[in-house]
Every structure is written in C-alpha cells, then in structure tokens.
Design an enzyme around this catalytic site. Structure first.
Site, PDB file in Angstrom:
ATOM      1  N   ARG A 156     -17.508 -29.345  14.544  1.00  0.00           N
ATOM      2  CA  ARG A 156     -18.628 -29.112  13.632  1.00  0.00           C
ATOM      3  C   ARG A 156     -18.386 -29.731  12.263  1.00  0.00           C
ATOM      4  O   ARG A 156     -19.301 -30.261  11.645  1.00  0.00           O
ATOM      5  CB  ARG A 156     -18.868 -27.592  13.523  1.00  0.00           C
ATOM      6  CG  ARG A 156     -19.909 -27.180  12.507  1.00  0.00           C
ATOM      7  CD  ARG A 156     -20.333 -25.736  12.725  1.00  0.00           C
ATOM      8  NE  ARG A 156     -19.233 -24.851  12.976  1.00  0.00           N
ATOM      9  CZ  ARG A 156     -18.516 -24.224  12.031  1.00  0.00           C
ATOM     10  NH1 ARG A 156     -18.838 -24.403  10.762  1.00  0.00           N
ATOM     11  NH2 ARG A 156     -17.523 -23.419  12.350  1.00  0.00           N
TER      12      ARG A 156
ATOM     13  N   GLU B 292      -5.987 -17.768   4.856  1.00  0.00           N
ATOM     14  CA  GLU B 292      -7.107 -17.265   4.064  1.00  0.00           C
ATOM     15  C   GLU B 292      -7.039 -15.746   3.994  1.00  0.00           C
ATOM     16  O   GLU B 292      -6.848 -15.080   5.016  1.00  0.00           O
ATOM     17  CB  GLU B 292      -8.451 -17.681   4.668  1.00  0.00           C
ATOM     18  CG  GLU B 292      -9.634 -17.215   3.819  1.00  0.00           C
ATOM     19  CD  GLU B 292     -10.979 -17.541   4.443  1.00  0.00           C
ATOM     20  OE1 GLU B 292     -11.693 -18.389   3.887  1.00  0.00           O
ATOM     21  OE2 GLU B 292     -11.312 -16.937   5.492  1.00  0.00           O
TER      22      GLU B 292
ATOM     23  N   ASP C 165      -8.360 -21.530   7.358  1.00  0.00           N
ATOM     24  CA  ASP C 165      -8.467 -20.156   7.849  1.00  0.00           C
ATOM     25  C   ASP C 165      -7.957 -19.984   9.274  1.00  0.00           C
ATOM     26  O   ASP C 165      -8.399 -19.088   9.982  1.00  0.00           O
ATOM     27  CB  ASP C 165      -9.915 -19.677   7.760  1.00  0.00           C
ATOM     28  CG  ASP C 165     -10.863 -20.493   8.627  1.00  0.00           C
ATOM     29  OD1 ASP C 165     -10.489 -21.616   9.040  1.00  0.00           O
ATOM     30  OD2 ASP C 165     -11.983 -20.021   8.880  1.00  0.00           O
TER      31      ASP C 165
ATOM     32  N   SER D 249     -27.239 -15.389   1.692  1.00  0.00           N
ATOM     33  CA  SER D 249     -27.476 -14.399   2.749  1.00  0.00           C
ATOM     34  C   SER D 249     -27.278 -12.975   2.256  1.00  0.00           C
ATOM     35  O   SER D 249     -27.724 -12.016   2.898  1.00  0.00           O
ATOM     36  CB  SER D 249     -26.516 -14.655   3.920  1.00  0.00           C
ATOM     37  OG  SER D 249     -25.171 -14.464   3.513  1.00  0.00           O
TER      38      SER D 249
ATOM     39  N   SER E 270     -12.222 -21.481  19.037  1.00  0.00           N
ATOM     40  CA  SER E 270     -12.821 -21.424  17.713  1.00  0.00           C
ATOM     41  C   SER E 270     -12.345 -22.584  16.843  1.00  0.00           C
ATOM     42  O   SER E 270     -13.122 -23.175  16.087  1.00  0.00           O
ATOM     43  CB  SER E 270     -12.474 -20.091  17.041  1.00  0.00           C
ATOM     44  OG  SER E 270     -13.055 -20.010  15.758  1.00  0.00           O
TER      45      SER E 270
ATOM     46  N   LYS F   4     -14.775 -25.617  15.366  1.00  0.00           N
ATOM     47  CA  LYS F   4     -14.842 -25.921  13.936  1.00  0.00           C
ATOM     48  C   LYS F   4     -14.430 -27.365  13.659  1.00  0.00           C
ATOM     49  O   LYS F   4     -15.000 -28.022  12.783  1.00  0.00           O
ATOM     50  CB  LYS F   4     -13.957 -24.956  13.153  1.00  0.00           C
ATOM     51  CG  LYS F   4     -14.144 -25.071  11.643  1.00  0.00           C
ATOM     52  CD  LYS F   4     -13.461 -23.938  10.897  1.00  0.00           C
ATOM     53  CE  LYS F   4     -13.725 -24.005   9.411  1.00  0.00           C
ATOM     54  NZ  LYS F   4     -13.111 -22.867   8.680  1.00  0.00           N
TER      55      LYS F   4
ATOM     56  N   ARG G 216       0.843  -1.205   0.000  1.00  0.00           N
ATOM     57  CA  ARG G 216       0.000   0.000   0.000  1.00  0.00           C
ATOM     58  C   ARG G 216       0.873   1.247   0.000  1.00  0.00           C
ATOM     59  O   ARG G 216       0.650   2.189  -0.782  1.00  0.00           O
ATOM     60  CB  ARG G 216      -0.922   0.002   1.218  1.00  0.00           C
ATOM     61  CG  ARG G 216      -1.550   1.363   1.512  1.00  0.00           C
ATOM     62  CD  ARG G 216      -2.420   1.334   2.767  1.00  0.00           C
ATOM     63  NE  ARG G 216      -2.631   2.661   3.309  1.00  0.00           N
ATOM     64  CZ  ARG G 216      -3.472   3.575   2.825  1.00  0.00           C
ATOM     65  NH1 ARG G 216      -4.175   3.300   1.756  1.00  0.00           N
ATOM     66  NH2 ARG G 216      -3.594   4.750   3.388  1.00  0.00           N
TER      67      ARG G 216
END
Length: 210
Positions: free
Chosen positions: A58, A139, A72, A114, A51, A55, A27
């Site tokens: 799940r 990611e 990720d 969504s 987290s 995951k 940048r």
C-alpha cells in the site's frame, strides 16, 4: 526480499517483550511507593507478516528500507486514566536513557479528522542478539481508556468499510469521539478525588492481606 520472516521478526518480538516489562515495572514502582501511577496498563504486539506485506504494498515500501520506513512493526500501547497522565508518560519516556525518541505526534491536541485521539511516539531501542546489538524502531501509543475504547471500535469498523465510511457512520464516529474526550475532561476535573480514593483503597487492601 525477506525469506525468513521468523528470523526477521525475532528482534521485534524481543523489543516488545522488554519494553512491556520495563513499562510495567515503572508502573509498579509508583504503586510500591504509594503514588498514583500515570500508567494504568501496557500491551504490545508485533505486526503479522500479512499485515507487513499489505502495508509494504500500500505504501510502496521496498524490503531494503522496511526497517527504517515501517516504524510500527513493533508496537506498544500504554493506557492511562487521565489526559494529564499521558503527558507525564511522555516526559518519563523522554527522560529514559535506554531508548531514544525519534518522532512524536500529538493527536490529542490535534485530533485526526475522524476524531481519533492518541499520543504517538516512535523510539529507537536496542536489543542484543548473539551477533551483537541491533537498533530498531518501535511505535508507542499513549491514550486514555476512553480513547482506546473509541479507537478499538473504529479499527474494527475500518475492516468492514476500509476507511470509506458512509456519511452517517462517519458523523457518529466523530460525535462519539468528542463524547469520549468530554468524558476524559470530566474525569480530569475530579482526578484529585479519584487519586485520593485509590490511595485509600490500596491501603485498605494491603491491610486485608496482612
């Protein structure tokens, strides 16, 4: 089974820090040359242990394949002013030789049901540890500021509803997602004027400092 999470996550923290520094330098290189930067700002994070465990459960991910199946753990988010900037950043990442794009998904041209829009890239990146080089996945999400605002609100609501939104909330989210995209479209139509104004502002700001 992973027992030492600090050791496991350290390379991912290193990858996030290095990638943030490199994209921020990219940048700055545009700004130094007095050019419009397609990158507005960069943030990053490493998934928390809770987290990751959630995951894994799940998605039924075994600890043996977590480094390849969970893409990720290291996450970078690049924010852009205009939709066209997103695709410029995509091209810039493809041109780099310090990372390899292994997967990408365009949720801008193909929004999720969504209403979610963003450009996702999974890259392979190498960090250097005392014991040698380690190649890992990260990611990268590239989106406009408007897309990011919508996604942040939707992510917060998801904690409350766990994805099972009431019909009225779901419809409102879709409408606001479309409104955010229309805002991006309108801003893109005047981007040349915005870029020119930014150049004038930057030039005058430099004079004020001197």
């Amino acid at each position: 089974m992973i027992t030492d999470w600090d050791t496991f996550l350290w390379p991912y923290n290193e990858a996030v820090n290095e990638l943030k520094a490199k994209f921020r330098a990219l940048r700055q290189s545009f700004l130094t040359k007095g050019e419009h930067s397609p990158i507005e700002f960069v943030v990053g994070r490493v998934k928390t242990v809770d987290s990751i465990k959630e995951k894994m459960q799940r998605r039924v991910i075994s600890p043996d394949v977590i480094e390849t199946d969970m893409q990720d753990i290291a996450g970078i988010r690049i924010m852009c002013q205009f939709v066209d900037d997103i695709y410029r950043v995509v091209d810039l990442l493809h041109a780099r030789d310090d990372l390899e794009v292994v997967e990408e998904r365009d949720y801008i041209q193909n929004a999720k049901p969504s209403g979610y829009r963003s450009y996702h890239m999974v890259v392979a990146y190498t960090v250097y540890l005392p014991e040698g080089a380690k190649r890992l996945l990260a990611e990268i999400q590239i989106r406009t500021l408007a897309m990011n605002f919508w996604a942040t609100v939707e992510h917060t609501l998801n904690y409350k509803y766990q994805g099972a939104y009431p019909e009225d909330i779901s419809e409102r989210l879709k409408r606001t997602a479309e409104a955010a995209y229309q805002l991006d479209e309108e801003m893109s139509s005047i981007r040349n004027e915005v870029k020119e104004a930014q150049k004038i502002f930057t030039k005058n700001k430099g004079k004020e400092k001197s």
